[in-house]
Motif scaffolding. Structure first.
Motif, mmCIF file in Angstrom:
data_model
loop_
_atom_site.group_PDB
_atom_site.id
_atom_site.type_symbol
_atom_site.label_atom_id
_atom_site.label_comp_id
_atom_site.label_asym_id
_atom_site.label_seq_id
_atom_site.Cartn_x
_atom_site.Cartn_y
_atom_site.Cartn_z
ATOM 1 N N ARG A 165 0.828 -1.202 0.000
ATOM 2 C CA ARG A 165 0.000 0.000 0.000
ATOM 3 C C ARG A 165 0.869 1.261 0.000
ATOM 4 N N GLU A 166 1.967 1.215 0.727
ATOM 5 C CA GLU A 166 2.867 2.372 0.746
ATOM 6 C C GLU A 166 3.475 2.614 -0.629
ATOM 7 N N ARG A 167 3.752 1.540 -1.365
ATOM 8 C CA ARG A 167 4.253 1.698 -2.737
ATOM 9 C C ARG A 167 3.187 2.352 -3.618
ATOM 10 N N GLU A 168 1.926 1.939 -3.425
ATOM 11 C CA GLU A 168 0.844 2.553 -4.189
ATOM 12 C C GLU A 168 0.789 4.058 -3.929
ATOM 13 N N VAL A 169 0.875 4.422 -2.655
ATOM 14 C CA VAL A 169 0.818 5.835 -2.287
ATOM 15 C C VAL A 169 2.021 6.579 -2.857
ATOM 16 N N LEU A 170 3.193 5.951 -2.820
ATOM 17 C CA LEU A 170 4.405 6.553 -3.375
ATOM 18 C C LEU A 170 4.209 6.908 -4.852
ATOM 19 N N VAL A 171 3.668 5.980 -5.617
ATOM 20 C CA VAL A 171 3.461 6.214 -7.042
ATOM 21 C C VAL A 171 2.452 7.338 -7.263
ATOM 22 N N LEU A 172 1.385 7.359 -6.476
ATOM 23 C CA LEU A 172 0.352 8.383 -6.645
ATOM 24 C C LEU A 172 0.865 9.764 -6.260
ATOM 25 N N VAL A 173 1.656 9.839 -5.196
ATOM 26 C CA VAL A 173 2.280 11.118 -4.843
ATOM 27 C C VAL A 173 3.220 11.554 -5.967
ATOM 28 N N GLY A 174 3.951 10.588 -6.521
ATOM 29 C CA GLY A 174 4.858 10.888 -7.623
ATOM 30 C C GLY A 174 4.139 11.427 -8.840
ATOM 31 N N ARG A 175 2.888 11.044 -9.013
ATOM 32 C CA ARG A 175 2.092 11.549 -10.133
ATOM 33 C C ARG A 175 1.477 12.908 -9.846
ATOM 34 N N GLY A 176 1.755 13.439 -8.653
ATOM 35 C CA GLY A 176 1.251 14.764 -8.317
ATOM 36 C C GLY A 176 -0.129 14.776 -7.704
ATOM 37 N N ARG A 177 -0.625 13.615 -7.267
ATOM 38 C CA ARG A 177 -1.971 13.563 -6.683
ATOM 39 C C ARG A 177 -1.977 14.153 -5.273
ATOM 40 N N SER A 178 -3.038 14.830 -4.931
ATOM 41 C CA SER A 178 -3.209 15.359 -3.580
ATOM 42 C C SER A 178 -3.655 14.237 -2.642
ATOM 43 N N GLY A 222 -6.341 14.162 -0.933
ATOM 44 C CA GLY A 222 -7.759 13.901 -1.176
ATOM 45 C C GLY A 222 -7.982 13.004 -2.376
ATOM 46 N N GLU A 223 -7.231 13.248 -3.436
ATOM 47 C CA GLU A 223 -7.353 12.426 -4.644
ATOM 48 C C GLU A 223 -6.888 10.992 -4.381
ATOM 49 N N ILE A 224 -5.812 10.859 -3.617
ATOM 50 C CA ILE A 224 -5.314 9.517 -3.288
ATOM 51 C C ILE A 224 -6.332 8.779 -2.436
ATOM 52 N N ALA A 225 -6.895 9.479 -1.450
ATOM 53 C CA ALA A 225 -7.886 8.860 -0.570
ATOM 54 C C ALA A 225 -9.092 8.367 -1.363
ATOM 55 N N ALA A 226 -9.565 9.185 -2.304
ATOM 56 C CA ALA A 226 -10.719 8.788 -3.114
ATOM 57 C C ALA A 226 -10.390 7.586 -3.992
ATOM 58 N N GLY A 227 -9.187 7.582 -4.554
ATOM 59 C CA GLY A 227 -8.801 6.492 -5.438
ATOM 60 C C GLY A 227 -8.597 5.174 -4.726
ATOM 61 N N LEU A 228 -8.116 5.247 -3.492
ATOM 62 C CA LEU A 228 -7.838 4.021 -2.730
ATOM 63 C C LEU A 228 -8.981 3.660 -1.772
ATOM 64 N N HIS A 229 -10.000 4.522 -1.735
ATOM 65 C CA HIS A 229 -11.176 4.292 -0.865
ATOM 66 C C HIS A 229 -10.769 4.211 0.605
ATOM 67 N N VAL A 230 -9.933 5.161 1.008
ATOM 68 C CA VAL A 230 -9.541 5.275 2.418
ATOM 69 C C VAL A 230 -9.721 6.728 2.826
ATOM 70 N N SER A 231 -9.513 7.017 4.106
ATOM 71 C CA SER A 231 -9.654 8.385 4.583
ATOM 72 C C SER A 231 -8.388 9.189 4.291
ATOM 73 N N GLU A 232 -8.544 10.520 4.302
ATOM 74 C CA GLU A 232 -7.375 11.377 4.111
ATOM 75 C C GLU A 232 -6.376 11.190 5.250
ATOM 76 N N ALA A 233 -6.891 10.953 6.456
ATOM 77 C CA ALA A 233 -5.995 10.736 7.596
ATOM 78 C C ALA A 233 -5.115 9.509 7.367
ATOM 79 N N THR A 234 -5.697 8.475 6.773
ATOM 80 C CA THR A 234 -4.914 7.274 6.463
ATOM 81 C C THR A 234 -3.835 7.580 5.448
#
Length: 214
Positions: free
Chosen positions: A157-170, A172-184
């Motif tokens: 999951r951390e690798r997924e987040v790494l790639v999404l941050v690398g793509r410039g996602r906020s 909020g966008e990451i949370a929506a895409g992964l169906h988790v909370s922004e706090a997570t």
């Protein structure tokens, strides 16, 4: 919040001072006219944020940023650039800047960015960051022969987040895409910073592109 201005254009510095000192919680502690002076004033005045121009005499903003960060200063540095594809911006981020702004940034956005950086966050404009990195990616050196074992420390999951941050996602966008909370998502980003030994979100973006993960 203590802010140091570093710019060799007096009129621009004056405009920045007027905008910032209209805020009840921001004090401009000084104005540096070149990079060497910015380094000295950062050491003497201990600002929370340095608003750093790129092109300055004596010492440019990149070298000034590198010197300030290498000295262990807690000051966060926001680099100013005229164009969103300025060839110096990528080097400034590598030098340890916490983000960058365009010189025509609206006053409200400038104030918000300074607050964010002072709070330990990075200022990353996703679209601008993507264009910047798209331009410089072909010129980046290939990764070293030695494997980077920091990636092995990450969960799937951390690798997924790494790639999404690398793509410039906020977040909020990451949370929506992964169906988790922004706090997570914030928690994942915090763990990425620790495991990858990076300073802030900007360096996560650079790291992901350098490792060809994006």
């Amino acid at each position: 919040m203590r802010v140091l201005l570093a710019d060799d254009q007096p009129l621009l510095s004056l405009g920045l001072r007027l905008v910032l000192e209209a805020q009840p919680d921001i004090t401009v502690v000084g104005e540096a006219g070149d990079g060497a002076q910015a380094v000295r004033m950062t050491r003497a005045l201990t600002p929370d944020v340095v608003l750093m121009d790129v092109r300055m005499p004596v010492l440019d903003g990149i070298e000034a940023t590198r010197t300030i960060v290498a000295a262990g200063s807690p000051a966060r540095i926001l680099v100013l650039t005229t164009f969103d594809l300025d060839e110096y911006v990528y080097a400034a981020l590598r030098a340890g800047a916490s983000g960058f702004l365009l010189k025509d940034v609206p006053p409200a956005d400038l104030v918000s960015a300074i607050h964010a950086v002072a709070g330990g966050h990075a200022v990353v404009a996703p679209a601008v960051t993507r264009r910047l990195l798209d331009r410089f990616l072909p010129h980046l050196p290939a990764p070293g022969q030695r494997p980077d074992d920091r990636l092995d420390r990450l969960t799937e999951r951390e690798r997924e987040v790494l790639v999404l941050v690398g793509r410039g996602r906020s977040n909020g966008e990451i949370a929506a895409g992964l169906h988790v909370s922004e706090a997570t998502v914030k928690a994942h980003v915090g763990r990425l910073l620790g495991k990858l030994e990076l300073r802030d979100r900007v360096q996560i973006v650079v790291y992901a592109h350098e490792r060809r993960l994006v």
